[in-house]
Design a protein around this motif. Structure first.
Motif, PDB file in Angstrom:
ATOM      1  N   GLY A   1      -3.225  12.838  10.951  1.00 49.57           N
ATOM      2  CA  GLY A   1      -4.250  13.751   9.905  1.00 49.57           C
ATOM      3  C   GLY A   1      -3.702  14.414   8.766  1.00 49.57           C
ATOM      4  N   ASN A   2      -2.484  14.231   8.359  1.00 45.81           N
ATOM      5  CA  ASN A   2      -1.801  15.070   7.283  1.00 45.81           C
ATOM      6  C   ASN A   2      -1.564  13.996   6.088  1.00 45.81           C
ATOM      7  OD1 ASN A   2      -1.753  17.310   8.511  1.00 45.81           O
ATOM      8  ND2 ASN A   2       0.008  16.914   9.610  1.00 45.81           N
ATOM      9  N   CYS A   3      -2.032  12.725   5.982  1.00 45.63           N
ATOM     10  CA  CYS A   3      -1.526  11.819   5.042  1.00 45.63           C
ATOM     11  C   CYS A   3      -2.876  11.216   4.274  1.00 45.63           C
ATOM     12  CB  CYS A   3      -0.883  10.621   5.755  1.00 45.63           C
ATOM     13  SG  CYS A   3       0.806  11.187   6.203  1.00 45.63           S
ATOM     14  N   ARG A   4      -2.465  10.895   3.348  1.00 47.91           N
ATOM     15  CA  ARG A   4      -3.747  10.105   2.502  1.00 47.91           C
ATOM     16  C   ARG A   4      -3.251   8.985   1.632  1.00 47.91           C
ATOM     17  NH1 ARG A   4      -4.448  10.665  -2.974  1.00 47.91           N
ATOM     18  NH2 ARG A   4      -2.729  11.918  -4.064  1.00 47.91           N
ATOM     19  N   TYR A   5      -4.217   7.817   1.540  1.00 48.91           N
ATOM     20  CA  TYR A   5      -3.709   6.715   0.611  1.00 48.91           C
ATOM     21  C   TYR A   5      -3.648   7.155  -0.793  1.00 48.91           C
ATOM     22  CZ  TYR A   5      -5.000   4.207   4.838  1.00 48.91           C
ATOM     23  OH  TYR A   5      -5.099   3.804   6.085  1.00 48.91           O
ATOM     24  N   THR A   6      -2.798   6.583  -1.415  1.00 48.54           N
ATOM     25  CA  THR A   6      -2.559   6.977  -2.802  1.00 48.54           C
ATOM     26  C   THR A   6      -3.285   6.111  -3.522  1.00 48.54           C
ATOM     27  OG1 THR A   6      -0.105   7.458  -1.996  1.00 48.54           O
ATOM     28  CG2 THR A   6      -0.417   7.405  -4.477  1.00 48.54           C
ATOM     29  N   GLN A   7      -4.132   6.924  -4.674  1.00 45.97           N
ATOM     30  CA  GLN A   7      -4.778   6.569  -5.738  1.00 45.97           C
ATOM     31  C   GLN A   7      -5.808   4.989  -5.423  1.00 45.97           C
ATOM     32  OE1 GLN A   7      -5.202   8.266  -8.510  1.00 45.97           O
ATOM     33  NE2 GLN A   7      -6.493   6.711  -9.375  1.00 45.97           N
ATOM     34  N   ARG A   8      -5.728   4.401  -4.465  1.00 47.98           N
ATOM     35  CA  ARG A   8      -6.403   3.200  -4.398  1.00 47.98           C
ATOM     36  C   ARG A   8      -7.559   3.197  -3.372  1.00 47.98           C
ATOM     37  NH1 ARG A   8      -5.528  -1.617  -7.400  1.00 47.98           N
ATOM     38  NH2 ARG A   8      -6.249  -3.235  -6.182  1.00 47.98           N
TER      39      ARG A   8
ATOM     40  N   MET B   1       0.935  -1.329  -0.048  1.00 45.50           N
ATOM     41  CA  MET B   1      -0.030   0.027   0.017  1.00 45.50           C
ATOM     42  C   MET B   1       0.892   1.109   0.178  1.00 45.50           C
ATOM     43  SD  MET B   1      -2.954   0.961  -0.186  1.00 45.50           S
ATOM     44  CE  MET B   1      -4.258   2.093   0.120  1.00 45.50           C
ATOM     45  N   LEU B   2       0.526   2.314  -0.447  1.00 46.57           N
ATOM     46  CA  LEU B   2       1.122   3.427  -0.673  1.00 46.57           C
ATOM     47  C   LEU B   2       0.435   4.575   0.283  1.00 46.57           C
ATOM     48  CD1 LEU B   2       1.815   3.510  -4.461  1.00 46.57           C
ATOM     49  CD2 LEU B   2       3.136   2.904  -2.576  1.00 46.57           C
ATOM     50  N   ALA B   3       1.081   5.446   0.969  1.00 52.41           N
ATOM     51  CA  ALA B   3       0.443   6.517   1.356  1.00 52.41           C
ATOM     52  C   ALA B   3       1.353   7.704   1.071  1.00 52.41           C
ATOM     53  CB  ALA B   3       0.288   6.341   3.026  1.00 52.41           C
TER      54      ALA B   3
ATOM     55  N   ILE C   1       6.670   9.224  -1.009  1.00 47.24           N
ATOM     56  CA  ILE C   1       5.597   8.448  -0.690  1.00 47.24           C
ATOM     57  C   ILE C   1       5.931   7.114  -0.008  1.00 47.24           C
ATOM     58  CG2 ILE C   1       4.112   6.718  -2.239  1.00 47.24           C
ATOM     59  CD1 ILE C   1       4.054   8.713  -4.602  1.00 47.24           C
ATOM     60  N   PHE C   2       5.226   6.807   1.030  1.00 48.68           N
ATOM     61  CA  PHE C   2       5.424   5.565   1.818  1.00 48.68           C
ATOM     62  C   PHE C   2       4.842   4.186   1.472  1.00 48.68           C
ATOM     63  CE2 PHE C   2       5.863   9.568   4.232  1.00 48.68           C
ATOM     64  CZ  PHE C   2       6.636   9.358   4.940  1.00 48.68           C
ATOM     65  N   LEU C   3       5.705   3.366   1.065  1.00 45.17           N
ATOM     66  CA  LEU C   3       5.261   2.062   0.581  1.00 45.17           C
ATOM     67  C   LEU C   3       5.595   1.055   1.789  1.00 45.17           C
ATOM     68  CD1 LEU C   3       4.789  -0.217  -1.656  1.00 45.17           C
ATOM     69  CD2 LEU C   3       7.081  -0.079  -2.307  1.00 45.17           C
ATOM     70  N   ALA C   4       4.311   0.216   2.094  1.00 45.23           N
ATOM     71  CA  ALA C   4       4.537  -0.933   2.998  1.00 45.23           C
ATOM     72  C   ALA C   4       4.004  -2.042   2.390  1.00 45.23           C
ATOM     73  CB  ALA C   4       3.866  -0.285   4.170  1.00 45.23           C
ATOM     74  N   MET C   5       4.685  -3.150   2.915  1.00 50.57           N
ATOM     75  CA  MET C   5       4.261  -4.345   2.533  1.00 50.57           C
ATOM     76  C   MET C   5       4.152  -5.307   3.715  1.00 50.57           C
ATOM     77  SD  MET C   5       6.855  -4.928  -0.572  1.00 50.57           S
ATOM     78  CE  MET C   5       8.118  -3.795  -0.277  1.00 50.57           C
ATOM     79  N   ASP C   6       2.905  -6.216   3.555  1.00 52.81           N
ATOM     80  CA  ASP C   6       2.481  -7.233   4.458  1.00 52.81           C
ATOM     81  C   ASP C   6       1.838  -8.160   3.755  1.00 52.81           C
ATOM     82  OD1 ASP C   6       2.353  -7.279   7.738  1.00 52.81           O
ATOM     83  OD2 ASP C   6       1.104  -8.716   6.727  1.00 52.81           O
ATOM     84  N   ARG C   7       1.834  -9.434   4.244  1.00 53.41           N
ATOM     85  CA  ARG C   7       1.005 -10.611   3.424  1.00 53.41           C
ATOM     86  C   ARG C   7      -0.633 -10.520   3.781  1.00 53.41           C
ATOM     87  NH1 ARG C   7       3.228 -14.651   1.146  1.00 53.41           N
ATOM     88  NH2 ARG C   7       1.823 -16.047   1.560  1.00 53.41           N
ATOM     89  N   ASN C   8      -0.740  -9.503   4.872  1.00 54.14           N
ATOM     90  CA  ASN C   8      -2.048  -9.145   5.192  1.00 54.14           C
ATOM     91  C   ASN C   8      -2.466  -7.859   4.597  1.00 54.14           C
ATOM     92  OD1 ASN C   8      -4.349  -7.829   6.832  1.00 54.14           O
ATOM     93  ND2 ASN C   8      -4.340  -9.744   8.355  1.00 54.14           N
TER      94      ASN C   8
END
Length: 184
Positions: free
Chosen positions: A156-163, A117-119, A130-137
């Motif tokens: 409160g200053n972040c958002r998910y990227t495009q998804r 997921m990207l935030a 852009i922050f990328l995080a990975m997990d099997r869940n």
């Protein structure tokens, strides 16, 4: 009576003509038949001979393969995410993620058999932030990306990227367990 007979003849003639001249999808004049198309699809896929995978059943074999995904974003951030997933070739997913993103894009992550997921900071104009995080869940991947962004940029200053889909976000997943894989 003669007019009615001519009218009925005309209607029957048109109906029969429509049936006779209708496109028959199994007619070779219109390209390969349904059976031929199925055979072409079968031959174009990688089908395994169970004897050639060391006695392992085919399902276990495919589960053990790496299925890559790539995420690409605009260099200026805050834009469309291009992604490609489910293939065993890193170069293939990279090229197709860049194509899906459009012009002036950069690959931000390549991963296999997991979710990502990207935030980013709201109003972001820089792909390096852009922050990328990975997990099997998938839910944990979503939480990890958002938490990493908020840790650096404040709550409160972040958002998910495009998804985003309404208020529920979905992660980018690839692999046999997620149903995102190809036998090519």
């Amino acid at each position: 009576m003669k007019k009615i007979n001519k009218f009925l003849f005309l209607i029957i003639f048109c109906a029969v003509s429509a049936i006779v001249f209708a496109q028959d999808l199994n007619n070779p004049a219109y390209g390969p038949t349904l059976q031929q198309r199925q055979m072409q699809a079968w031959h174009s896929s990688e089908w395994l001979d169970v004897d050639n995978i060391g006695g392992q059943d085919v399902d276990s074999y495919w589960k053990g393969q790496k299925y890559y995904a790539a995420l690409a974003v605009k260099r200026t951030g805050g834009g469309k995410v291009g992604w490609s997933a489910g293939y065993r070739d890193k170069n293939y997913v990279t090229i197709h993620a860049l194509k899906a993103c459009g012009t002036d894009c950069v690959v931000i992550g390549i991963f296999a058999n997991t979710c990502a997921m990207l935030a980013e900071l709201k109003g972001n104009k820089d792909s390096s932030k852009i922050f990328l995080a990975m997990d099997r869940n998938p839910e944990r991947a979503i939480d990890k990306a958002y938490d990493a962004c908020e840790l650096q940029n404040g709550v409160g200053n972040c958002r998910y990227t495009q998804r985003e889909q309404g208020s529920k976000q979905t992660a980018f997943c690839t692999g046999y367990e997620y149903g995102v894989f190809s036998r090519k």
